[in-house]
Design a protein around this motif. Structure first.
Motif, short mmCIF file in Angstrom:
data_model
loop_
_atom_site.label_atom_id
_atom_site.label_comp_id
_atom_site.label_asym_id
_atom_site.label_seq_id
_atom_site.Cartn_x
_atom_site.Cartn_y
_atom_site.Cartn_z
N ALA A 63 0.83 -1.20 0.00
CA ALA A 63 0.00 0.00 0.00
C ALA A 63 0.86 1.24 0.00
CB ALA A 63 -0.92 0.00 1.22
N ASN A 64 0.30 2.33 -0.49
CA ASN A 64 0.99 3.62 -0.53
C ASN A 64 0.18 4.68 0.20
OD1 ASN A 64 1.78 2.19 -3.29
ND2 ASN A 64 3.41 3.61 -2.72
N ALA A 65 0.88 5.59 0.82
CA ALA A 65 0.23 6.77 1.38
C ALA A 65 1.30 7.76 1.84
CB ALA A 65 -0.67 6.42 2.57
N ASN A 66 0.99 9.04 1.74
CA ASN A 66 1.89 10.09 2.19
C ASN A 66 3.31 9.89 1.67
OD1 ASN A 66 -0.49 9.94 3.96
ND2 ASN A 66 0.47 11.63 5.03
N ARG A 68 4.91 7.23 1.04
CA ARG A 68 5.63 6.03 1.48
C ARG A 68 4.95 4.79 0.94
NH1 ARG A 68 4.42 9.27 6.26
NH2 ARG A 68 5.82 10.97 5.84
N GLU A 69 5.69 3.69 0.92
CA GLU A 69 5.11 2.42 0.51
C GLU A 69 5.50 1.34 1.49
OE1 GLU A 69 5.37 1.23 -3.63
OE2 GLU A 69 5.93 -0.81 -3.07
N GLY A 70 4.60 0.40 1.72
CA GLY A 70 4.92 -0.69 2.62
C GLY A 70 4.27 -1.98 2.17
N VAL A 71 5.02 -3.08 2.27
CA VAL A 71 4.46 -4.40 1.99
C VAL A 71 3.72 -4.86 3.23
CG1 VAL A 71 4.97 -6.80 1.44
CG2 VAL A 71 6.28 -4.96 0.35
N LEU A 72 2.46 -5.24 3.06
CA LEU A 72 1.65 -5.63 4.21
C LEU A 72 1.67 -7.14 4.42
CD1 LEU A 72 -1.42 -3.27 3.75
CD2 LEU A 72 0.84 -2.78 4.65
N MET A 94 -5.60 -2.60 -0.77
CA MET A 94 -4.18 -2.86 -0.96
C MET A 94 -3.93 -3.10 -2.46
SD MET A 94 -3.63 -5.58 2.17
CE MET A 94 -5.12 -6.55 2.34
N SER A 181 10.52 -4.68 4.48
CA SER A 181 9.26 -3.95 4.33
C SER A 181 8.12 -4.64 5.08
CB SER A 181 8.92 -3.79 2.85
OG SER A 181 7.83 -2.92 2.70
N ILE A 182 8.10 -5.97 5.03
CA ILE A 182 7.08 -6.71 5.77
C ILE A 182 7.20 -6.42 7.26
CG2 ILE A 182 6.40 -9.03 6.49
CD1 ILE A 182 7.09 -9.98 3.70
N GLY A 184 8.20 -3.78 8.53
CA GLY A 184 8.01 -2.37 8.80
C GLY A 184 9.30 -1.62 9.08
#
Lengths: 232, 232
Positions: A63-66, A68-72, A94, A181-182, A184
């Motif tokens: 997901a992306n926001a502000n 940044r990107e992160g693998v959930l 997602m 990324s997972i 965090g």
DNA sequence: CGGTCGGTTGAAGCTAATCAATTAGAGTGG
DNA sequence: CCACTCTAATTGATTAGCTTCAACCGACCG
């Protein structure tokens, strides 16, 4: 595609108790497709048009926001994703991309919703599937809220260790970049976290990790079944 | 307790399409109880014996791990909690305590599971309830992963502003201490975050907040329907 | 009037992200 | 087979974000 191409799909808890007819209807409408690595399957915000299953390979949910990107999460065979969006007839929360060459089963959303309405057993299986999803995210959330980066890594290693069953040895399921990324954190930070764990018997070479002192690693990690145990 | 004591329960989307008989059965088995503030209703790890509804007051869902504690959500009337644990016949993943004097409806887990098995409409309502829960946690998770503390606060203020409908004004739904924990930060940090937002037109007195420059606050917050919109 | 608790403020320290540079490895083409 | 290239991974230096500890203020309550 043919139903009997995929006996493992029929055996999923989601479909196991479904009527033969409903299952056949679903499969008739479904697509089975091969994708190379690094292909975007869907983007957050898109209308939920398909329910997805990973038959072979591996898919990243991110997901992306502000900015940044992160693998959930990582989804491996045979796992589904974005079921909730389908049922709510809403948009994906997602994005998803293949992280390896993958074989993906796609069932049109409307067919899933029709089966949900017409097949009582299927409706109940979905409840258990969603409960599982929900509890899994709550655990991830707690992991992120209540633990430092090093603790998250230590617990993840212990979790893989448990799942893989090789005493004192763990094989990472993905690149360190994605693992970071997972968990965090940034790749740099993951690298340092492995360094921090060295005195606790953790030795890394590529994707191979030796856990030389499970005792002291556990003292540091403080594993918690209410976060780390996939079953509870 | 009497069924017709609680018309608002019957009207919940979870129960609205349930058969009269199943609903009566559930309510016959249920308890309605008053609790003072700061009472623990259940602890994470306990067996899931009851499904809970907040009829009046307010309940905090929180969790502990690695020596830390965090509030994961506030539940207000009329909201349910820990449905997933009930359905999985498993243990609670979160603890719950009243944060005000509260009126709580408790339905024994077995009755809920019986109704789930016998009432097809109820089973389907549960699916939609769980999808909503799931998507809500995913949003919280994204909020925490992808935003800084100040961004989370700014977006939360905008969200309350939207929900409360008073232009340029927001009333905090709880003590700042609890708000801080919900936002995943310390009380000190929340205090400083409010300070950071002052140049963006945010003025706080107790629980009353004036949003004097929604424009610039939004530029900072970058609100995102896929995180902040309760409906999507 | 003293006590407790929520909230604020300041100082110091820690965790993690960012920026920059380098090394290691996997895959490609000559 | 080896140079070449691209990306993953590591390492160091710096900065940002957040927590912790401590002191303090003010409101509410016995």
């Amino acid at each position: 595609m043919r139903v009997d191409d995929l006996p493992e799909i029929r055996q999923l808890s989601l479909f196991r108790s479904m009527s033969e007819a409903s299952f056949a209807d679903l499969m008739k409408a479904a697509y089975l497709q091969n994708f190379p690595a690094q292909v975007d399957l869907l983007n957050e915000g898109d209308n939920a048009d398909f329910l997805f299953f990973v038959v072979e390979g591996c898919v990243e949910l991110y997901a992306n926001a502000n900015g940044r990107e992160g693998v959930l999460a990582l989804v491996r065979p045979v796992g589904s994703f974005i079921l909730a969006a389908i049922l709510e007839d809403s948009v994906y929360l997602m994005s998803a991309r293949t992280s390896e060459k993958s074989r993906i089963l796609m069932i049109p959303a409307q067919n899933v919703r029709d089966a949900f309405e017409s097949d009582d057993r299927f409706a109940r299986s979905i409840v258990l599937e969603l409960s599982g999803y929900f509890r899994a995210v709550v655990k991830e959330y707690k992991d992120l809220r209540l633990r430092t980066g090093v603790e998250r890594l230590a617990n993840r290693l212990l979790k893989y260790h448990q799942a893989q069953g090789a005493p004192g040895f763990v094989e990472l399921p993905c690149d360190k970049k994605i693992l970071a990324s997972i968990l965090g954190m940034t790749p740099e930070n993951l690298s340092r976290a492995f360094g921090t764990l060295k005195p606790y018997g953790v030795d890394v070479v590529g994707k191979k990790v030796v856990l030389g002192d499970l005792e002291s690693l556990s003292v540091l990690a403080k594993p918690n079944p209410l976060i780390d145990d996939p079953a509870t």
